[in-house]
Design a protein around this motif. Structure first.
Motif, PDB file in Angstrom:
ATOM      1  N   LEU A  83       0.936  -1.227  -0.045  1.00 26.07           N
ATOM      2  CA  LEU A  83       0.000  -0.039  -0.035  1.00 26.07           C
ATOM      3  C   LEU A  83       0.919   1.381   0.050  1.00 26.07           C
ATOM      4  O   LEU A  83       0.373   2.323  -0.546  1.00 26.07           O
ATOM      5  N   GLY A  84       1.787   1.372   0.471  1.00 26.96           N
ATOM      6  CA  GLY A  84       2.803   2.490   0.907  1.00 26.96           C
ATOM      7  C   GLY A  84       2.374   3.418   1.760  1.00 26.96           C
ATOM      8  O   GLY A  84       1.273   3.104   2.522  1.00 26.96           O
ATOM      9  N   GLU A  85       3.054   4.455   2.295  1.00 29.83           N
ATOM     10  CA  GLU A  85       2.917   5.210   3.453  1.00 29.83           C
ATOM     11  C   GLU A  85       2.038   6.486   3.021  1.00 29.83           C
ATOM     12  O   GLU A  85       1.403   6.966   3.825  1.00 29.83           O
ATOM     13  N   ALA A  86       2.424   6.911   1.722  1.00 29.50           N
ATOM     14  CA  ALA A  86       1.736   8.141   1.470  1.00 29.50           C
ATOM     15  C   ALA A  86       0.078   7.972   0.999  1.00 29.50           C
ATOM     16  O   ALA A  86      -0.479   7.059   0.593  1.00 29.50           O
ATOM     17  N   ALA A  87      -0.646   8.860   1.720  1.00 27.98           N
ATOM     18  CA  ALA A  87      -1.800   8.863   1.444  1.00 27.98           C
ATOM     19  C   ALA A  87      -2.404   8.887   0.133  1.00 27.98           C
ATOM     20  O   ALA A  87      -3.545   8.224  -0.201  1.00 27.98           O
ATOM     21  N   ALA A  88      -1.833   9.461  -0.870  1.00 30.02           N
ATOM     22  CA  ALA A  88      -2.184   9.422  -2.213  1.00 30.02           C
ATOM     23  C   ALA A  88      -2.114   7.987  -2.750  1.00 30.02           C
ATOM     24  O   ALA A  88      -2.883   7.622  -3.548  1.00 30.02           O
ATOM     25  N   SER A  89      -1.199   7.505  -2.571  1.00 25.85           N
ATOM     26  CA  SER A  89      -1.075   6.033  -2.990  1.00 25.85           C
ATOM     27  C   SER A  89      -2.189   5.093  -2.210  1.00 25.85           C
ATOM     28  O   SER A  89      -2.649   4.271  -2.977  1.00 25.85           O
ATOM     29  N   GLN A  90      -2.308   5.427  -1.241  1.00 26.04           N
ATOM     30  CA  GLN A  90      -3.486   4.784  -0.234  1.00 26.04           C
ATOM     31  C   GLN A  90      -4.796   4.807  -1.047  1.00 26.04           C
ATOM     32  O   GLN A  90      -5.543   3.987  -1.245  1.00 26.04           O
ATOM     33  N   ARG A  91      -4.903   6.035  -1.423  1.00 26.44           N
ATOM     34  CA  ARG A  91      -6.393   6.571  -2.097  1.00 26.44           C
ATOM     35  C   ARG A  91      -6.427   5.853  -3.332  1.00 26.44           C
ATOM     36  O   ARG A  91      -7.346   5.334  -3.841  1.00 26.44           O
ATOM     37  N   ALA A  92      -5.252   5.717  -4.215  1.00 21.79           N
ATOM     38  CA  ALA A  92      -5.222   5.209  -5.443  1.00 21.79           C
ATOM     39  C   ALA A  92      -5.598   3.728  -5.286  1.00 21.79           C
ATOM     40  O   ALA A  92      -5.995   3.024  -6.365  1.00 21.79           O
ATOM     41  N   TYR A  93      -5.112   2.943  -4.507  1.00 18.65           N
ATOM     42  CA  TYR A  93      -4.919   1.696  -4.066  1.00 18.65           C
ATOM     43  C   TYR A  93      -6.437   1.393  -4.123  1.00 18.65           C
ATOM     44  O   TYR A  93      -7.078   0.361  -4.677  1.00 18.65           O
ATOM     45  N   VAL A  94      -7.235   1.909  -3.247  1.00 17.65           N
ATOM     46  CA  VAL A  94      -8.712   1.787  -2.925  1.00 17.65           C
ATOM     47  C   VAL A  94      -9.447   2.266  -4.188  1.00 17.65           C
ATOM     48  O   VAL A  94     -10.499   1.390  -4.775  1.00 17.65           O
ATOM     49  N   ARG A  95      -9.056   3.205  -4.990  1.00 24.12           N
ATOM     50  CA  ARG A  95     -10.063   3.435  -6.167  1.00 24.12           C
ATOM     51  C   ARG A  95      -9.770   2.339  -7.267  1.00 24.12           C
ATOM     52  O   ARG A  95     -10.680   2.011  -7.890  1.00 24.12           O
ATOM     53  N   ARG A  96      -8.357   1.713  -7.284  1.00 23.92           N
ATOM     54  CA  ARG A  96      -8.183   0.855  -8.205  1.00 23.92           C
ATOM     55  C   ARG A  96      -9.187  -0.363  -8.076  1.00 23.92           C
ATOM     56  O   ARG A  96      -9.786  -1.096  -8.903  1.00 23.92           O
ATOM     57  N   LEU A  97      -9.317  -0.680  -6.831  1.00 25.11           N
ATOM     58  CA  LEU A  97     -10.079  -1.795  -6.313  1.00 25.11           C
ATOM     59  C   LEU A  97     -11.443  -1.645  -6.596  1.00 25.11           C
ATOM     60  O   LEU A  97     -12.272  -2.599  -7.236  1.00 25.11           O
ATOM     61  N   ALA A  98     -12.119  -0.623  -6.241  1.00 26.95           N
ATOM     62  CA  ALA A  98     -13.328  -0.241  -6.406  1.00 26.95           C
ATOM     63  C   ALA A  98     -13.772  -0.132  -7.927  1.00 26.95           C
ATOM     64  O   ALA A  98     -14.856  -0.618  -8.191  1.00 26.95           O
ATOM     65  N   ARG A  99     -12.919   0.298  -8.751  1.00 25.73           N
ATOM     66  CA  ARG A  99     -13.140   0.561 -10.216  1.00 25.73           C
ATOM     67  C   ARG A  99     -13.230  -0.890 -10.757  1.00 25.73           C
ATOM     68  O   ARG A  99     -13.989  -1.128 -11.689  1.00 25.73           O
ATOM     69  N   HIS A 100     -12.352  -1.926 -10.117  1.00 30.94           N
ATOM     70  CA  HIS A 100     -12.254  -3.194 -10.828  1.00 30.94           C
ATOM     71  C   HIS A 100     -13.466  -3.974 -10.362  1.00 30.94           C
ATOM     72  O   HIS A 100     -13.878  -5.213 -10.979  1.00 30.94           O
ATOM     73  N   GLY A 101     -14.201  -3.567  -9.528  1.00 26.99           N
ATOM     74  CA  GLY A 101     -15.482  -4.542  -9.119  1.00 26.99           C
ATOM     75  C   GLY A 101     -15.208  -5.330  -8.051  1.00 26.99           C
ATOM     76  O   GLY A 101     -15.941  -6.288  -7.628  1.00 26.99           O
ATOM     77  N   VAL A 102     -13.823  -5.241  -7.240  1.00 24.25           N
ATOM     78  CA  VAL A 102     -13.615  -5.938  -5.872  1.00 24.25           C
ATOM     79  C   VAL A 102     -14.994  -5.863  -4.913  1.00 24.25           C
ATOM     80  O   VAL A 102     -15.668  -4.568  -4.785  1.00 24.25           O
ATOM     81  N   ALA A 103     -15.660  -6.810  -4.341  1.00 28.90           N
ATOM     82  CA  ALA A 103     -16.695  -6.750  -3.382  1.00 28.90           C
ATOM     83  C   ALA A 103     -16.253  -6.126  -1.954  1.00 28.90           C
ATOM     84  O   ALA A 103     -16.932  -5.341  -1.560  1.00 28.90           O
ATOM     85  N   GLY A 104     -14.969  -6.078  -1.816  1.00 31.60           N
ATOM     86  CA  GLY A 104     -14.505  -5.230  -0.498  1.00 31.60           C
ATOM     87  C   GLY A 104     -13.003  -5.716  -0.264  1.00 31.60           C
ATOM     88  O   GLY A 104     -12.320  -6.293  -0.728  1.00 31.60           O
ATOM     89  N   LEU A 105     -12.718  -4.859   0.894  1.00 29.17           N
ATOM     90  CA  LEU A 105     -11.150  -5.118   1.256  1.00 29.17           C
ATOM     91  C   LEU A 105     -11.280  -5.448   2.824  1.00 29.17           C
ATOM     92  O   LEU A 105     -11.945  -4.786   3.642  1.00 29.17           O
ATOM     93  N   GLY A 106     -10.521  -6.560   3.027  1.00 30.52           N
ATOM     94  CA  GLY A 106     -10.217  -6.832   4.310  1.00 30.52           C
ATOM     95  C   GLY A 106      -8.977  -6.323   4.692  1.00 30.52           C
ATOM     96  O   GLY A 106      -7.947  -6.955   4.222  1.00 30.52           O
ATOM     97  N   PHE A 107      -8.474  -5.565   5.723  1.00 29.24           N
ATOM     98  CA  PHE A 107      -7.365  -4.919   6.037  1.00 29.24           C
ATOM     99  C   PHE A 107      -6.878  -5.426   7.452  1.00 29.24           C
ATOM    100  O   PHE A 107      -7.296  -5.304   8.396  1.00 29.24           O
ATOM    101  N   GLY A 108      -5.657  -6.296   7.340  1.00 30.58           N
ATOM    102  CA  GLY A 108      -5.106  -6.818   8.601  1.00 30.58           C
ATOM    103  C   GLY A 108      -4.264  -6.047   9.272  1.00 30.58           C
ATOM    104  O   GLY A 108      -3.475  -5.420   8.699  1.00 30.58           O
ATOM    105  N   ILE A 109      -4.691  -5.474  10.387  1.00 27.60           N
ATOM    106  CA  ILE A 109      -4.081  -4.691  11.210  1.00 27.60           C
ATOM    107  C   ILE A 109      -3.178  -5.565  12.224  1.00 27.60           C
ATOM    108  O   ILE A 109      -3.438  -6.635  12.613  1.00 27.60           O
ATOM    109  N   GLY A 110      -1.978  -4.819  12.727  1.00 29.15           N
ATOM    110  CA  GLY A 110      -0.986  -5.224  13.690  1.00 29.15           C
ATOM    111  C   GLY A 110       0.129  -6.003  13.019  1.00 29.15           C
ATOM    112  O   GLY A 110       0.998  -6.489  13.589  1.00 29.15           O
TER     113      GLY A 110
END
Length: 176
Positions: free
Chosen positions: A55-82
């Motif tokens: 994902l990267g540390e930059a907010a811009a790359s994180q937002r772009a990641y989410v946009r790519r997934l949403a545009r591609h029709g991914v049902a959702g994201l499970g983000f493992g924390i820790g």
């Protein structure tokens, strides 16, 4: 239909974004990826699991990641924390909310394999139910044919299964 809300309640995961569509997006598969852009290996309808390594540390790359997934029709994201992140990054949450893209926080204590097992069990049960219903309709149609009950009976069985109205028409569109 398997949705993110099903997994949330069953596994105790926390929905952190995209609440309005979490129960509307069917999950067709579960995939795990740490790639910056996993969409090349996705068909759409997947619930994607990640720890955010790509994902990267930059907010811009994180937002772009989410946009790519949403545009591609991914049902959702499970983000493992820790692992690399103590919480789902705020940029991910904000962008996902903006796009109505569901994101679940997956606590460190919940292994990804538990999520995939749960999802696959649901998906296999759905397929078994579909096959069972199809077999029952096939048996009813076969019985009607063997007993010589005619086209009306066959149409009635199909109508009952599909919950619709049907008419048999000839090449000119006339009802037979």
């Amino acid at each position: 239909m398997l949705t993110l809300n099903s997994l949330t309640s069953e596994l105790g995961l926390k929905l952190v974004a995209g609440e309005e569509t979490a129960d509307q997006r069917p999950i067709r598969w579960v995939h795990i990826s740490e790639l910056t852009d996993p969409t090349r290996w996705l068909e759409g309808g997947e619930f994607l699991l990640t720890t955010g390594l790509g994902l990267g540390e930059a907010a811009a790359s994180q937002r772009a990641y989410v946009r790519r997934l949403a545009r591609h029709g991914v049902a959702g994201l499970g983000f493992g924390i820790g692992f690399g992140f103590t919480d789902v990054p705020e940029a991910v949450v904000r962008e996902a909310d903006k796009l109505s893209f569901p994101v679940l926080a997956v606590p460190y204590e919940v292994p990804f394999v538990a999520i995939t097992k749960s999802a696959f069990t649901h998906l296999a049960n759905e397929q078994l139910e579909q096959q069972t219903r199809a077999l029952a309709v096939h048996e009813r149609l076969s019985d009607a044919v063997i007993c010589g009950r005619g086209v009306q009976a066959l149409l009635g069985i199909v109508c009952g299964h599909l919950d619709c109205s049907l008419a048999l028409v000839d090449e000119d569109g006339r009802v037979l």
